[in-house]
Design an enzyme around this catalytic site. Structure first.
Site, PDB file in Angstrom:
ATOM      1  N   GLY A  79       0.762  -1.242   0.000  1.00 34.42           N
ATOM      2  CA  GLY A  79       0.000   0.000   0.000  1.00 34.42           C
ATOM      3  C   GLY A  79       0.787   1.283   0.000  1.00 34.42           C
ATOM      4  O   GLY A  79       0.202   2.363   0.067  1.00 34.42           O
ATOM      5  N   TRP A  81       2.400   2.876  -2.393  1.00 42.25           N
ATOM      6  CA  TRP A  81       2.079   3.765  -3.512  1.00 42.25           C
ATOM      7  C   TRP A  81       0.677   4.340  -3.380  1.00 42.25           C
ATOM      8  O   TRP A  81       0.444   5.496  -3.731  1.00 42.25           O
ATOM      9  CB  TRP A  81       2.239   3.014  -4.833  1.00 42.25           C
ATOM     10  N   ASP A  99      -5.291  -6.019  -5.973  1.00 43.75           N
ATOM     11  CA  ASP A  99      -4.199  -6.976  -5.816  1.00 43.75           C
ATOM     12  C   ASP A  99      -4.809  -8.343  -5.558  1.00 43.75           C
ATOM     13  O   ASP A  99      -5.941  -8.439  -5.071  1.00 43.75           O
ATOM     14  CB  ASP A  99      -3.289  -6.575  -4.643  1.00 43.75           C
ATOM     15  N   ASP A 115      -7.503 -10.224  -9.351  1.00 46.25           N
ATOM     16  CA  ASP A 115      -6.421 -10.228 -10.328  1.00 46.25           C
ATOM     17  C   ASP A 115      -6.762  -9.205 -11.409  1.00 46.25           C
ATOM     18  O   ASP A 115      -7.859  -9.246 -11.976  1.00 46.25           O
ATOM     19  CB  ASP A 115      -6.301 -11.626 -10.936  1.00 46.25           C
ATOM     20  N   ASP A 139       3.577  -1.186  -9.720  1.00 45.66           N
ATOM     21  CA  ASP A 139       4.892  -1.487  -9.157  1.00 45.66           C
ATOM     22  C   ASP A 139       5.053  -2.998  -9.029  1.00 45.66           C
ATOM     23  O   ASP A 139       5.827  -3.487  -8.216  1.00 45.66           O
ATOM     24  CB  ASP A 139       5.050  -0.808  -7.791  1.00 45.66           C
ATOM     25  N   LYS A 179       6.874  -0.533 -13.348  1.00 45.76           N
ATOM     26  CA  LYS A 179       8.232  -1.032 -13.136  1.00 45.76           C
ATOM     27  C   LYS A 179       8.622  -2.011 -14.238  1.00 45.76           C
ATOM     28  O   LYS A 179       7.841  -2.875 -14.621  1.00 45.76           O
ATOM     29  CB  LYS A 179       8.332  -1.725 -11.779  1.00 45.76           C
TER      30      LYS A 179
END
Length: 231
Positions: A79, A81, A99, A115, A139, A179
């Site tokens: 959490g 971000w 998530d 998902d 991320d 990322k």
């Protein structure tokens, strides 16, 4: 554990883990965590992970967030971000994290355990946000195998999927930050991003460890698609 002083004016502590019951890799990881100033700062400032400072640095430079903005955080747990995004968009903004892992509640941040590849996820997220997103964050990283080329391919496939998701939920002009692993944002992903966004660049915030191969790809100015929702 032991500590050492640098002996150069101010006292700088170096923590070393001596527990022989731990593997060498575990000791090195723990030593890195204990000596990481961003880990210490995250605890002091109430962030759930050191990764929060990567997003802070990126936003300070590139101004992703606007007051009242809508933000989708993919792979949000634990959490860090989402915490940063909520502070940056303010009380009038909305942040939704998703998530497959559970995440402890963050004030004024909505969360769904799903998902992002689930076909129902884009519509569900837009409903939770109250409209299309201004920013999509990712991320996420695939579980590492230790084989550099394999890990690169796995994370690139994950980012490609996240970029496709972003194209389904972003409003025109929106931004995507994700990322990647050093070695480049290549092939299908680069083609996809250049098609969908006005500007695509790599960024590496100072909070990323110098020995880490991670980079972030930042795509801004979403062009929208024929079927993209309007704001």
């Amino acid at each position: 554990m032991t500590t050492k002083s640098s002996g150069r004016g101010e006292r700088q502590l170096k923590v070393r883990v001596k527990d022989k019951r731990k593997s060498q890799s575990s000791r090195k990881w723990l030593e890195r965590q204990l000596n990481d100033p961003y880990v210490t700062r995250a605890k002091r400032e109430g962030y759930r992970s050191r990764a929060a400072f990567k997003l802070i640095e990126i936003d300070d430079k590139h101004r992703l967030f606007k007051p009242g903005g809508r933000v989708a955080d993919l792979g949000a747990a634990p959490g860090g971000w989402s915490q940063v995004a909520k502070k940056r968009v303010g009380a009038s903004g909305r942040v939704v994290g998703i998530d497959i892992l559970e995440m402890d509640e963050i004030p004024d941040v909505e969360f769904a355990t799903i998902d992002f590849l689930d076909p129902s996820a884009p519509d569900m997220l837009k409903e939770m946000l109250g409209g299309p997103a201004d920013v999509v964050l990712s991320d996420m990283a695939a579980n590492a195998t230790g084989h550099r080329q394999t890990d690169h391919l796995k994370i690139m496939a994950l980012v490609e999927a996240a970029a496709e998701f972003a194209s389904e939920v972003l409003k025109p002009g929106g931004s995507f930050l994700a990322k990647v692993i050093q070695g480049g944002t290549e092939g299908a992903l680069l083609t996809q991003l250049k098609r969908d966004f006005a500007t695509v660049k790599h960024v590496k915030p100072a909070a990323s460890r110098s020995d880490s191969a991670e980079l972030y790809v930042l795509a801004t100015g979403f062009r929208g698609r024929a079927l993209a929702p309007s704001s």
